[in-house]
Scaffold this motif. Structure first.
Motif, mmCIF file in Angstrom:
data_model
loop_
_atom_site.group_PDB
_atom_site.id
_atom_site.type_symbol
_atom_site.label_atom_id
_atom_site.label_comp_id
_atom_site.label_asym_id
_atom_site.label_seq_id
_atom_site.Cartn_x
_atom_site.Cartn_y
_atom_site.Cartn_z
ATOM 1 N N VAL A 76 17.791 -34.444 39.573
ATOM 2 C CA VAL A 76 17.100 -35.688 39.203
ATOM 3 C C VAL A 76 16.045 -35.980 40.271
ATOM 4 C CG1 VAL A 76 17.331 -38.138 38.684
ATOM 5 C CG2 VAL A 76 19.178 -36.569 38.087
ATOM 6 N N PHE A 77 14.786 -36.087 39.847
ATOM 7 C CA PHE A 77 13.676 -36.368 40.750
ATOM 8 C C PHE A 77 13.100 -37.743 40.436
ATOM 9 C CE2 PHE A 77 13.835 -31.765 40.390
ATOM 10 C CZ PHE A 77 13.623 -31.317 41.677
ATOM 11 N N THR A 78 12.778 -38.488 41.492
ATOM 12 C CA THR A 78 12.107 -39.778 41.328
ATOM 13 C C THR A 78 10.960 -39.856 42.324
ATOM 14 O OG1 THR A 78 14.219 -40.817 40.746
ATOM 15 C CG2 THR A 78 12.384 -42.278 41.262
ATOM 16 N N LEU A 79 9.760 -40.118 41.819
ATOM 17 C CA LEU A 79 8.604 -40.334 42.689
ATOM 18 C C LEU A 79 8.542 -41.835 42.981
ATOM 19 C CD1 LEU A 79 6.031 -39.350 44.110
ATOM 20 C CD2 LEU A 79 4.824 -39.595 41.923
ATOM 21 N N ASN A 80 8.807 -42.199 44.253
ATOM 22 C CA ASN A 80 8.879 -43.615 44.626
ATOM 23 C C ASN A 80 7.521 -44.224 44.963
ATOM 24 O OD1 ASN A 80 11.845 -43.527 44.599
ATOM 25 N ND2 ASN A 80 11.613 -42.265 46.425
ATOM 26 N N GLY A 81 6.614 -43.405 45.472
ATOM 27 C CA GLY A 81 5.307 -43.924 45.853
ATOM 28 C C GLY A 81 4.353 -42.826 46.278
ATOM 29 N N VAL A 82 3.055 -43.163 46.300
ATOM 30 C CA VAL A 82 1.989 -42.210 46.662
ATOM 31 C C VAL A 82 1.018 -42.904 47.602
ATOM 32 C CG1 VAL A 82 0.157 -40.711 45.781
ATOM 33 C CG2 VAL A 82 2.167 -41.154 44.376
ATOM 34 N N GLU A 83 0.599 -42.207 48.663
ATOM 35 C CA GLU A 83 -0.421 -42.765 49.551
ATOM 36 C C GLU A 83 -1.334 -41.661 50.084
ATOM 37 O OE1 GLU A 83 0.884 -44.374 53.314
ATOM 38 O OE2 GLU A 83 2.748 -43.205 53.246
ATOM 39 N N LEU A 84 -2.552 -42.048 50.461
ATOM 40 C CA LEU A 84 -3.508 -41.128 51.064
ATOM 41 C C LEU A 84 -3.516 -41.352 52.568
ATOM 42 C CD1 LEU A 84 -6.537 -41.440 48.590
ATOM 43 C CD2 LEU A 84 -4.720 -39.744 48.575
ATOM 44 N N ALA A 85 -3.709 -40.261 53.317
ATOM 45 C CA ALA A 85 -3.725 -40.381 54.785
ATOM 46 C C ALA A 85 -4.576 -39.274 55.389
ATOM 47 C CB ALA A 85 -2.299 -40.308 55.326
ATOM 48 N N ASP A 86 -5.118 -39.558 56.574
ATOM 49 C CA ASP A 86 -5.875 -38.550 57.326
ATOM 50 C C ASP A 86 -4.971 -37.772 58.263
ATOM 51 O OD1 ASP A 86 -8.422 -39.217 56.221
ATOM 52 O OD2 ASP A 86 -8.471 -40.988 57.519
ATOM 53 N N GLN A 87 -3.797 -38.371 58.588
ATOM 54 C CA GLN A 87 -2.835 -37.710 59.467
ATOM 55 C C GLN A 87 -1.434 -38.229 59.163
ATOM 56 O OE1 GLN A 87 -4.485 -38.964 63.288
ATOM 57 N NE2 GLN A 87 -2.846 -40.491 63.519
ATOM 58 N N VAL A 88 -0.440 -37.432 59.543
ATOM 59 C CA VAL A 88 0.960 -37.813 59.345
ATOM 60 C C VAL A 88 1.745 -37.467 60.609
ATOM 61 C CG1 VAL A 88 0.977 -37.549 56.828
ATOM 62 C CG2 VAL A 88 1.448 -35.558 58.263
ATOM 63 N N GLY A 89 2.928 -38.075 60.729
ATOM 64 C CA GLY A 89 3.784 -37.771 61.867
ATOM 65 C C GLY A 89 3.753 -38.837 62.935
ATOM 66 N N PRO A 90 4.407 -38.579 64.065
ATOM 67 C CA PRO A 90 4.454 -39.550 65.170
ATOM 68 C C PRO A 90 3.055 -39.828 65.721
ATOM 69 C CG PRO A 90 5.943 -37.686 65.563
ATOM 70 C CD PRO A 90 5.117 -37.343 64.387
ATOM 71 N N SER A 91 2.840 -41.033 66.163
ATOM 72 C CA SER A 91 1.523 -41.414 66.686
ATOM 73 C C SER A 91 1.160 -40.640 67.953
ATOM 74 C CB SER A 91 1.487 -42.919 66.978
ATOM 75 O OG SER A 91 2.538 -43.284 67.876
ATOM 76 N N VAL A 92 2.171 -40.186 68.701
ATOM 77 C CA VAL A 92 1.916 -39.436 69.938
ATOM 78 C C VAL A 92 1.354 -38.048 69.634
ATOM 79 C CG1 VAL A 92 2.954 -38.498 72.043
ATOM 80 C CG2 VAL A 92 3.788 -40.669 71.113
ATOM 81 N N LEU A 93 1.917 -37.358 68.626
ATOM 82 C CA LEU A 93 1.488 -36.010 68.300
ATOM 83 C C LEU A 93 1.395 -35.844 66.776
ATOM 84 C CD1 LEU A 93 0.790 -33.368 69.838
ATOM 85 C CD2 LEU A 93 3.145 -32.630 69.390
ATOM 86 N N PRO A 94 0.374 -36.437 66.147
ATOM 87 C CA PRO A 94 0.274 -36.383 64.688
ATOM 88 C C PRO A 94 -0.265 -35.029 64.194
ATOM 89 C CG PRO A 94 -1.590 -37.566 65.583
ATOM 90 C CD PRO A 94 -0.708 -37.227 66.753
ATOM 91 N N THR A 95 -0.059 -34.787 62.917
ATOM 92 C CA THR A 95 -0.641 -33.611 62.259
ATOM 93 C C THR A 95 -1.806 -34.097 61.417
ATOM 94 O OG1 THR A 95 1.536 -32.559 62.157
ATOM 95 C CG2 THR A 95 -0.168 -31.667 60.727
ATOM 96 N N LYS A 96 -2.994 -33.534 61.663
ATOM 97 C CA LYS A 96 -4.208 -34.010 60.987
ATOM 98 C C LYS A 96 -4.561 -33.126 59.790
ATOM 99 C CE LYS A 96 -6.092 -36.186 65.132
ATOM 100 N NZ LYS A 96 -7.246 -36.295 66.046
#
Length: 202
Positions: A76-96
């Motif tokens: 069973v799959f549920t898509l809870n939400g969608v967002e756009l971003a330029d980077q993800v991950g911790p603010s100290v070492l994000p992935t761009k």
């Protein structure tokens, strides 16, 4: 005697001509019946071909929307939400992102009788004939907290029966693709994608 002979010959000739006419008329009826019987199988074949056309239309996949649970086999799959971003991950070492990230918040539940190893490859984005694969590194980073701990990364994670996990799956796309309104999420039951389903992003 001569008169009788002439009358007898004339009668015989008349009978022969009459028989030929009756035979010709009878033969014509049989041939017309044969022609009609030959035409019948052709019309039935056309009808059978027409009957198969509506069945093909019913085989198309029906997509659900955000927040609606989609059951595929034992998953069973549920898509809870969608967002756009330029980077993800911790603010100290994000992935761009190379382009633009689409970050999907997804819940997966195992309704089967055995443990399932789920991976980010279970998720693909579709746009027309094009297919976009998830970014496994960005997905792991998106599921990493500020303390560095990773939870529910959808990277070869084992899920026992009756358990569910919630996490993020990330796609690195060209900005114009990420912002398009016709993207769909394709989910599948296993690595080989034997059963699939569609979820609309918008």
């Amino acid at each position: 005697m001569k008169k009788f002979f002439k009358i007898g010959c004339g009668a015989i000739i008349a009978l022969i001509i009459l028989g030929a006419i009756i035979g010709a008329l009878g033969g014509g009826d049989d041939s017309s019946k044969d022609k009609e019987s030959e035409k019948q199988p052709v019309s039935t074949e056309v009808e059978k071909k027409d009957e198969t056309k509506p069945v093909e239309k019913e085989e198309k996949e029906q997509a659900v929307g955000i927040g609606t649970a989609l059951e595929i086999g034992d998953a069973v799959f549920t898509l809870n939400g969608v967002e756009l971003a330029d980077q993800v991950g911790p603010s100290v070492l994000p992935t761009k992102a190379s382009g633009k990230y689409i970050v999907l918040d997804v819940t997966y539940k195992n309704n089967g009788n055995k443990a399932v190893t789920i991976d980010s490859s279970f998720f693909k984005l579709k746009r027309g004939e094009k297919t976009y694969e998830a970014d496994s590194v960005a997905s792991m980073s998106a599921n990493q907290g500020e303390d560095g701990n990773i939870q529910n990364s959808f990277f070869l994670q084992e899920v026992n029966p009756d358990m569910e996990i919630k996490g993020k799956v990330v796609f690195d796309l060209a900005p114009e693709v990420a912002e398009s309104t016709d993207l769909q999420l394709q989910v599948q039951t296993g690595i080989w994608g034997t059963e699939t389903g569609m979820i609309n992003l918008k």
